[in-house]
Motif scaffolding. Structure first.
Motif, PDB file in Angstrom:
ATOM      1  N   GLU A 308      15.327  -0.387  18.746  1.00 48.87           N
ATOM      2  CA  GLU A 308      14.583  -1.107  19.778  1.00 48.87           C
ATOM      3  C   GLU A 308      13.593  -0.154  20.468  1.00 48.87           C
ATOM      4  O   GLU A 308      12.434  -0.496  20.723  1.00 48.87           O
ATOM      5  CB  GLU A 308      15.609  -1.632  20.794  1.00 48.87           C
ATOM      6  N   TRP A 309      14.055   1.053  20.764  1.00 51.04           N
ATOM      7  CA  TRP A 309      13.184   2.035  21.419  1.00 51.04           C
ATOM      8  C   TRP A 309      12.017   2.404  20.496  1.00 51.04           C
ATOM      9  O   TRP A 309      10.878   2.538  20.939  1.00 51.04           O
ATOM     10  CB  TRP A 309      13.972   3.302  21.792  1.00 51.04           C
ATOM     11  N   ILE A 310      12.314   2.546  19.213  1.00 47.46           N
ATOM     12  CA  ILE A 310      11.264   2.885  18.247  1.00 47.46           C
ATOM     13  C   ILE A 310      10.195   1.785  18.232  1.00 47.46           C
ATOM     14  O   ILE A 310       8.992   2.065  18.212  1.00 47.46           O
ATOM     15  CB  ILE A 310      11.864   3.063  16.831  1.00 47.46           C
ATOM     16  N   ARG A 311      10.644   0.533  18.260  1.00 45.72           N
ATOM     17  CA  ARG A 311       9.674  -0.579  18.263  1.00 45.72           C
ATOM     18  C   ARG A 311       8.803  -0.503  19.508  1.00 45.72           C
ATOM     19  O   ARG A 311       7.585  -0.653  19.444  1.00 45.72           O
ATOM     20  CB  ARG A 311      10.395  -1.929  18.211  1.00 45.72           C
ATOM     21  N   ALA A 312       9.421  -0.243  20.645  1.00 44.81           N
ATOM     22  CA  ALA A 312       8.661  -0.183  21.905  1.00 44.81           C
ATOM     23  C   ALA A 312       7.707   1.008  21.904  1.00 44.81           C
ATOM     24  O   ALA A 312       6.547   0.884  22.312  1.00 44.81           O
ATOM     25  CB  ALA A 312       9.635  -0.082  23.087  1.00 44.81           C
ATOM     26  N   ALA A 313       8.189   2.140  21.417  1.00 45.03           N
ATOM     27  CA  ALA A 313       7.327   3.330  21.379  1.00 45.03           C
ATOM     28  C   ALA A 313       6.164   3.103  20.430  1.00 45.03           C
ATOM     29  O   ALA A 313       5.010   3.463  20.720  1.00 45.03           O
ATOM     30  CB  ALA A 313       8.142   4.551  20.943  1.00 45.03           C
ATOM     31  N   GLY A 314       6.463   2.471  19.292  1.00 44.52           N
ATOM     32  CA  GLY A 314       5.407   2.195  18.323  1.00 44.52           C
ATOM     33  C   GLY A 314       4.350   1.273  18.903  1.00 44.52           C
ATOM     34  O   GLY A 314       3.148   1.451  18.652  1.00 44.52           O
ATOM     35  N   ALA A 315       4.808   0.301  19.682  1.00 41.21           N
ATOM     36  CA  ALA A 315       3.863  -0.645  20.280  1.00 41.21           C
ATOM     37  C   ALA A 315       2.977   0.025  21.321  1.00 41.21           C
ATOM     38  O   ALA A 315       1.872  -0.442  21.614  1.00 41.21           O
ATOM     39  CB  ALA A 315       4.632  -1.807  20.907  1.00 41.21           C
ATOM     40  N   ALA A 316       3.465   1.125  21.882  1.00 40.99           N
ATOM     41  CA  ALA A 316       2.689   1.833  22.917  1.00 40.99           C
ATOM     42  C   ALA A 316       1.668   2.796  22.312  1.00 40.99           C
ATOM     43  O   ALA A 316       0.883   3.399  23.042  1.00 40.99           O
ATOM     44  CB  ALA A 316       3.643   2.599  23.824  1.00 40.99           C
ATOM     45  N   LEU A 317       1.714   2.961  21.000  1.00 40.45           N
ATOM     46  CA  LEU A 317       0.785   3.874  20.322  1.00 40.45           C
ATOM     47  C   LEU A 317      -0.196   3.070  19.476  1.00 40.45           C
ATOM     48  O   LEU A 317       0.146   1.996  18.963  1.00 40.45           O
ATOM     49  CB  LEU A 317       1.561   4.845  19.419  1.00 40.45           C
ATOM     50  N   SER A 318      -1.398   3.604  19.328  1.00 44.88           N
ATOM     51  CA  SER A 318      -2.359   2.953  18.434  1.00 44.88           C
ATOM     52  C   SER A 318      -1.941   3.198  16.987  1.00 44.88           C
ATOM     53  O   SER A 318      -1.099   4.070  16.707  1.00 44.88           O
ATOM     54  CB  SER A 318      -3.758   3.523  18.666  1.00 44.88           C
ATOM     55  N   ALA A 319      -2.532   2.460  16.081  1.00 42.77           N
ATOM     56  CA  ALA A 319      -2.198   2.637  14.660  1.00 42.77           C
ATOM     57  C   ALA A 319      -2.488   4.067  14.221  1.00 42.77           C
ATOM     58  O   ALA A 319      -1.705   4.676  13.484  1.00 42.77           O
ATOM     59  CB  ALA A 319      -2.998   1.638  13.819  1.00 42.77           C
ATOM     60  N   ALA A 320      -3.606   4.621  14.698  1.00 43.29           N
ATOM     61  CA  ALA A 320      -3.975   5.993  14.297  1.00 43.29           C
ATOM     62  C   ALA A 320      -2.984   6.996  14.886  1.00 43.29           C
ATOM     63  O   ALA A 320      -2.589   7.956  14.215  1.00 43.29           O
ATOM     64  CB  ALA A 320      -5.389   6.305  14.769  1.00 43.29           C
ATOM     65  N   GLU A 321      -2.585   6.764  16.121  1.00 40.65           N
ATOM     66  CA  GLU A 321      -1.619   7.672  16.755  1.00 40.65           C
ATOM     67  C   GLU A 321      -0.276   7.620  16.027  1.00 40.65           C
ATOM     68  O   GLU A 321       0.364   8.643  15.779  1.00 40.65           O
ATOM     69  CB  GLU A 321      -1.453   7.286  18.227  1.00 40.65           C
ATOM     70  N   LEU A 322       0.116   6.415  15.673  1.00 36.50           N
ATOM     71  CA  LEU A 322       1.393   6.237  14.983  1.00 36.50           C
ATOM     72  C   LEU A 322       1.370   6.905  13.607  1.00 36.50           C
ATOM     73  O   LEU A 322       2.348   7.569  13.209  1.00 36.50           O
ATOM     74  CB  LEU A 322       1.670   4.734  14.843  1.00 36.50           C
ATOM     75  N   ARG A 323       0.244   6.736  12.898  1.00 35.61           N
ATOM     76  CA  ARG A 323       0.107   7.390  11.582  1.00 35.61           C
ATOM     77  C   ARG A 323       0.211   8.905  11.722  1.00 35.61           C
ATOM     78  O   ARG A 323       0.785   9.589  10.885  1.00 35.61           O
ATOM     79  CB  ARG A 323      -1.257   7.051  10.966  1.00 35.61           C
ATOM     80  N   SER A 324      -0.346   9.433  12.806  1.00 37.61           N
ATOM     81  CA  SER A 324      -0.372  10.889  12.985  1.00 37.61           C
ATOM     82  C   SER A 324       1.006  11.466  13.283  1.00 37.61           C
ATOM     83  O   SER A 324       1.326  12.573  12.854  1.00 37.61           O
ATOM     84  CB  SER A 324      -1.328  11.258  14.130  1.00 37.61           C
ATOM     85  N   ILE A 325       1.827  10.738  14.014  1.00 37.57           N
ATOM     86  CA  ILE A 325       3.139  11.285  14.380  1.00 37.57           C
ATOM     87  C   ILE A 325       4.193  10.939  13.333  1.00 37.57           C
ATOM     88  O   ILE A 325       5.251  11.582  13.266  1.00 37.57           O
ATOM     89  CB  ILE A 325       3.591  10.779  15.782  1.00 37.57           C
ATOM     90  N   ASP A 326       3.883   9.973  12.482  1.00 29.85           N
ATOM     91  CA  ASP A 326       4.868   9.479  11.520  1.00 29.85           C
ATOM     92  C   ASP A 326       5.522  10.587  10.665  1.00 29.85           C
ATOM     93  O   ASP A 326       6.743  10.573  10.478  1.00 29.85           O
ATOM     94  CB  ASP A 326       4.231   8.425  10.618  1.00 29.85           C
TER      95      ASP A 326
END
Lengths: 379, 372
Positions: A308-326
């Motif tokens: 659940e936390w991962i979903r919320a954190a992912g929603a708080a990041l842009s697609a580019a930001e998420l790709r970068s930290i993935d």
């Protein structure tokens, strides 16, 4: 985060028995034994190997390996535990000074020594829980151990230790917080060290390796027991964290510094990002980024599932930001090892609980591009 | 998979001689002064993650698997191996690589002592693994020009480290602060890692990790200063007296110096490594310290460093009959506990040549004195 491991854990080696008294370890053993009783285990083997992977034996014994060797604690449900470590007999006195366990056995053959301990305690036909075995054990050693325990019932039980280690005691939290202060102070030395320099000229950090040397010196001076450091240049198209190289900094470069350091066994990790401005390194950080990061971290509250936390954190990041930290992940637990349960990943079935110490990572977009940031938090 | 390199050629030659269809060179990502990394030596890159391996076919095809996946770019840039792949599921990736390179049957395994049971068991379903550490040891016996350049870089870092050690070994400085200064100086001088043991006190019994202890007047501060540059090591063993040394300390150190110098004179290509220990032990015995020529009063009279060396990090004693080879790097150190002085550190690393031992560091081996 995975990093290069040093050849030796060479920093300050102290067991402050006020901060971490023997009673703390007795309590850990007691709680493990309670779970062992519920699971029907007569004994547990807690195995670890290497500077990053010896968490199980360290958690129970307080002993740490200095060289990347292995250690093992035999914890009978009743009776005295034993600590074995890979090394010469001359290391026994130093090891005994760092552990509450009386039966300390240096050895070069862990499997045979373990069998001898189990035989001493009448556990050769017992039900034995395994933590870190055979996952981390070299093939030959495990073959010897498994053959020697042919009459025993071996049960995978790493979750028992992982689960207990994940929830820190008040004393453990205090140690992680002490390590966090150490990490913060070392990273805070970067802008000051770069701008001011030192009279003897030894502190020039115009290169990545010079920057690493400065930060590590500051951490050691604060009493760091062990250190991990990586650097990234998030302004580059194919950036990734890596060991510091000889490359020089140029005006306008963005550089992220990952620092992990331990204080009396307990680790903390942080990542800070800087921009090179002529004669200084400035933090690439502002109130807006701070607020975004705090919102993400603040979601890690007791009772929230990791997924659940991962979903919320992912929603708080842009697609580019998420790709970068993935590639690095959004975080994990931290304690007597730089990385431990729970892993903060979408497929986790764990729940965030009070007493957890977590590394939370994010990549955010700031004025100068991607900003990598992480902190160690206490839930 | 079109890599060409002298190490690949040599590996293929040795594999064919041994009748191996392939070679797996494994690393668990650790760097150990006692167990050098065969994969670091072969690939030219220190691996980072918990499982890494080069897979070599007898036809000369090679793949390098690394963890974590995100480190593949760094490794690709630094290694001579073209085909570098991040491996999330390591056992699966290793089995895939063996199939892709058409390797079946008997396969050599170097670094197998580090390979955990689950990985070994998974790969053993595909091929028959047999130990092959000796193949890499044979390849590495003579240091290349590139490796020697790193050794000299290490020597310069060791000099810088000792200078920092000598400066820091002063009244009031904590042991861990001394180590901080030594590490810092050596990193600035080009070391990428460090192995430092030390002790301070009026009567030390061994070298160890640093504590909170503050150096006091009359202390003897001892250190084993070992910078690492891309997998190559050298070591200086040094003693600093804080304040005017007692006569016993001067005399004791003089004995160790004479034993050290005498041993160094024996070092040259082709002589048995045991001559280092027998010379030192002989001089100490002649001086009445025969009973101290064994643990716990001493550990070893010397050792090699890294892949291909004699007794890497372990011990050279009177039984070490391997001959010293040209271009081997060996530390000669009569580090010794003497009843009147405690444990003393004395020695340094040399390059073995046909003409004798070539000293690598510039700082002199002697008893140093810091005024109080």
């Amino acid at each position: 985060m995975q990093t290069l491991q040093p050849t030796l854990r060479l920093g300050r080696d102290v067991w402050d028995r006020t901060a971490m008294p023997v009673e703390e370890f007795h309590d850990r053993a007691r709680r493990l034994r309670e779970t062992m009783g519920r699971r029907g285990l007569d004994a547990m083997l807690l195995y670890g190997a290497g500077l990053n992977g010896c968490g199980h034996p360290t958690y129970l014994s307080n002993y740490i390996v200095k060289l990347p060797f292995s250690a093992l604690v035999v914890l009978p449900r009743e009776g005295e535990p034993a600590l074995m470590f890979e090394g010469a007999t001359r290391g026994r006195a130093a090891a005994k000074a760092t552990t509450w366990i009386e039966d300390v056995r240096p050895c070069w053959n862990m499997a045979e020594t373990c069998l001898a301990v189990l035989a001493d305690r009448g556990l050769m036909a017992a039900t034995i829980g395994l933590a870190g075995l055979p996952r981390l054990v070299p093939y030959a050693e495990w073959s010897t151990l498994a053959a020697g325990l042919a009459r025993a019932t071996l049960v995978e039980a790493e979750d028992v230790v992982d689960g207990q280690r994940a929830i820190k005691s008040a004393r453990e939290i205090a140690q992680v917080q002490r390590a966090s202060r150490l990490v913060d102070q070392a990273l805070a030395s970067i802008p000051e060290g770069y701008r001011v320099g030192r009279p003897e000229g030894l502190h020039y950090i115009g290169t990545e390796s010079g920057l690493a040397a400065l930060v590590m010196r500051e951490a050691r001076m604060q009493g760091a027991e062990d250190i991990r450091l990586l650097i990234a240049r998030p302004g580059e198209s194919d950036w990734a964290f890596r060991p510091a190289g000889d490359a020089a900094f140029a005006d306008g470069d963005t550089v992220s510094v990952h620092l992990g350091a331990s204080w009396e066994r307990y680790w903390s990790e942080a990542i800070r990002t800087y921009v090179v401005r002529a004669d200084r390194l400035d933090r690439a950080w502002n109130g807006e980024l701070e607020a975004r990061f705090r919102r993400i971290a603040a979601g890690a509250t007791p009772g929230v599932s990791v997924a659940e936390w991962i979903r919320a954190a992912g929603a708080a990041l842009s697609a580019a930001e998420l790709r970068s930290i993935d590639p690095y992940g959004l975080g994990h637990g931290i304690g007597v090892t730089p990385e431990e349960s729970p892993v903060l990943a979408a497929d986790s079935t764990a729940t965030i609980e009070s007493g957890m110490c977590l590394v939370v990572r994010a990549v955010l977009t700031g004025d100068c591009g991607l900003v990598v940031h992480s902190d160690t938090i206490v839930v | 998979m079109t890599s060409t390199h002298r190490k690949l050629d040599e590996a293929v030659r040795l594999m064919r001689e041994r009748g191996l269809n392939g070679l797996v060179i494994y690393s668990d990502g650790t760097c150990n002064i006692l167990r050098a990394s065969y994969l670091h030596y072969f690939s030219g890159v220190a691996p980072m993650g918990p499982h890494n391996a080069a897979v070599v076919s007898s036809s000369g095809r090679v793949t390098l698997l690394v963890q974590p996946v995100w480190d593949a770019g760094r490794v690709r840039r630094r290694s001579w191996i073209d085909d570098v792949r991040g491996a999330g599921d390591f056992a699966g990736a290793l089995s895939d690589a063996l199939r892709r390179l058409e390797i079946a049957g008997t396969v050599g395994l170097a670094g197998g002592g580090q390979m955990p049971y689950p990985v070994h068991a998974a790969v053993s379903k595909t091929v028959a693994l047999e130990p092959a550490d000796d193949l890499i040891e044979m390849m590495a016996r003579e240091k290349s020009e590139e490796e020697l350049a790193l050794v000299y870089r290490c020597a310069a870092a060791a000099d810088a480290g000792f200078e920092a050690f000598r400066r820091a070994a002063r009244v009031g400085v904590r042991e861990y602060e001394i180590v901080a200064e030594v590490e810092h100086a050596m990193r600035l001088a080009g070391a990428d890692d460090n192995f430092i043991l030390m002790a301070s006190g009026p009567h030390n019994t061994a070298m160890r990790a640093p504590t909170d202890r503050r150096v006091a007047p009359g202390d003897v501060v001892i250190g084993e200063i070992t910078p690492v540059c891309d997998g190559q090591f050298i070591q200086l063993c040094r003693t600093v007296s804080v304040g005017k040394p007692a006569t016993a300390l001067v005399d004791g150190y003089d004995l160790l110096m004479r034993a050290y110098e005498a041993s160094l004179l024996q070092v040259r290509t082709g002589v048995p490594a045991s001559i280092i220990a027998s010379t030192i032990d002989g001089m100490l015995a002649d001086a009445g310290f025969a009973e101290y020529c064994r643990p716990p009063y001493m550990r070893t009279r010397g050792h090699g460093f890294g892949v291909g060396s004699v007794a890497p990090g372990a011990l050279i004693d009177a039984e070490t009959d391997q001959p010293l080879l040209d271009r081997q790097v060996v530390v000669v150190h009569p580090n010794q506990y003497l009843p009147a002085t405690g444990y003393l550190a004395c020695g340094e690393t040399v390059l073995v040549t046909p003409g004798g031992a070539e000293r690598l560091a510039k700082t002199e081996t002697r008893l140093y004195v810091n005024e109080v």
